[in-house]
Design an enzyme around this catalytic site. Structure first.
Site, PDB file in Angstrom:
ATOM      1  N   THR A 154      35.466  34.833  37.711  1.00 23.44           N
ATOM      2  CA  THR A 154      34.299  34.062  37.263  1.00 23.44           C
ATOM      3  C   THR A 154      34.427  33.675  35.794  1.00 23.44           C
ATOM      4  O   THR A 154      34.104  32.556  35.396  1.00 23.44           O
ATOM      5  CB  THR A 154      33.017  34.907  37.473  1.00 23.44           C
ATOM      6  N   HIS A 212      36.710  30.807  35.411  1.00 19.41           N
ATOM      7  CA  HIS A 212      36.028  29.532  35.705  1.00 19.41           C
ATOM      8  C   HIS A 212      35.223  29.061  34.491  1.00 19.41           C
ATOM      9  O   HIS A 212      35.197  27.872  34.167  1.00 19.41           O
ATOM     10  CB  HIS A 212      35.077  29.694  36.898  1.00 19.41           C
TER      11      HIS A 212
END
Ligand code: ZN
Length: 347
Positions: free
Chosen positions: A44, A47
């Site tokens: 995450t 990202h």
């Protein structure tokens, strides 16, 4: 007096993260302040670093990132009970509401109002983190800060792996990233018979085989249909744990499962992907989507297993002092790393 602190901030709406000074968070009556000792870098966070479409839609700027952490409590809100200064802890990074039907039924992980630290709210890549006392998970002495910092992704693995009974079952895991590897370790620990893990990345399969007693299969080179008789399995796998978000992996899993097989899905496909539903219907397969960790049943089980021989330390392949965070992210972005842990104690 603590006034300000170092923090890894999404400071601008473009690629990268920046180490900046930020005010130490002020806590409310039901919060604690945690001095962060170790953090894990998550996919995450990559990202968010890359500032892809999902991150642009989801993450406010500026924001302190990060949600995988371990540290110790240095301040208690005045209404907090049952916790003490100096308590070592990790914590659930999903901040839940208390008014939904699901929350009121005790199914906190299904609360639709959930907000994530380091994604929607100020995160853990900082010297200090404010967290509701409710979210704190005390760490026993047997779990050091390094393992404490990866309990969030281990919790994803545990939640997924414990979705179905694995005792004596043949388990197929698609995706040999850190969570897939940790799920394999959990499947072994709880008594699965054969545990097979697939990927197309030879480094990751090598890491999996080094860390866990698991059969690695490179599906770019070998068909799962050949593995089933090699392991003397009669029909196929009983349970599938899909960790890759790859459509071909799911297709392969459905084909390799027994009639009445069960699949837990944690991997997130990049967009809509075609699924051969007739195969799933005719094979009478059960599918379960998995989100986060059960609050706090997953944490309870995970800590109990870690205290009782579950060993996932080998999944950590890189350790850096936090000032070298860029090297940590480079390792993550290379696609060749396991977990990367940052050390904040010298920050
Ligand atoms: Zn994570």
């Amino acid at each position: 007096m603590r006034n300000d602190m170092k923090a890894l901030v999404k400071a601008e709406p473009r690629e990268g993260l920046w180490m900046q000074r930020a005010p130490v968070p002020e806590i409310g009556p039901e919060d604690v302040l945690i001095k962060v000792n170790r953090t894990g870098i998550c996919g995450t966070d990559v990202h968010i670093w890359n500032w892809d479409d999902w991150a642009q839609r989801t993450v406010p700027v500026p924001l302190i990132t990060g949600h995988e952490f371990a540290g110790e409590i240095v301040e208690l809100g005045r209404a907090v009970e049952g916790l003490e200064l100096g308590q070592r802890c990790s914590g659930e990074g999903h901040l839940i509401g208390k008014t939904s039907r699901q929350s009121r039924a005790g199914k906190f992980h299904l609360d639709p109002a959930t907000r994530g630290i380091g994604v929607n709210e100020q995160g853990a890549f900082a010297q200090y983190l404010r967290l509701p006392a409710f979210n704190v998970v005390p760490l026993p002495d047997a779990i050091d800060d390094e393992i404490g910092a990866i309990l969030d992704p281990l919790g994803n693995a545990v939640h997924t792996a414990l979705s179905f009974d694995l005792v004596g079952e043949d388990v197929l895991i698609t995706g040999a990233g850190p969570i897939g590897i940790m799920a394999a370790a959990v499947a072994r620990h709880v008594g699965a018979r054969h545990v097979v893990i697939t990927d197309v990345n030879p480094e990751r399969l090598e890491l999996a085989a080094r860390v866990v007693d698991v059969v690695p299969v490179n599906v770019a080179e070998e068909e799962l249909a050949e593995v089933i008789p090699r392991l003397k399995m009669k029909q196929g796998f009983d349970v599938g744990l899909e960790m890759s978000g790859n459509q071909r992996a799911l297709d392969q899993m459905v084909e390799a499962l027994v009639m009445g097989g069960r699949i837990a899905l944690l991997g997130i496909p990049p967009g809509k992907s075609p699924v051969d539903w007739s195969r799933i219907v005719f094979k009478a397969i059960t599918l379960k989507g998995v989100y986060g960790r059960e609050i706090f049943e997953t944490w309870y089980k995970m800590i109990a297993m870690l205290e009782n021989g579950l060993d996932v330390r080998g999944v950590i392949t890189h350790r850096f002092a936090v000032d070298r965070f860029a090297e940590g992210f480079a390792a993550m972005r290379s696609g060749q790393s396991g977990k990367v842990v940052l050390d904040w104690t010298g920050a």
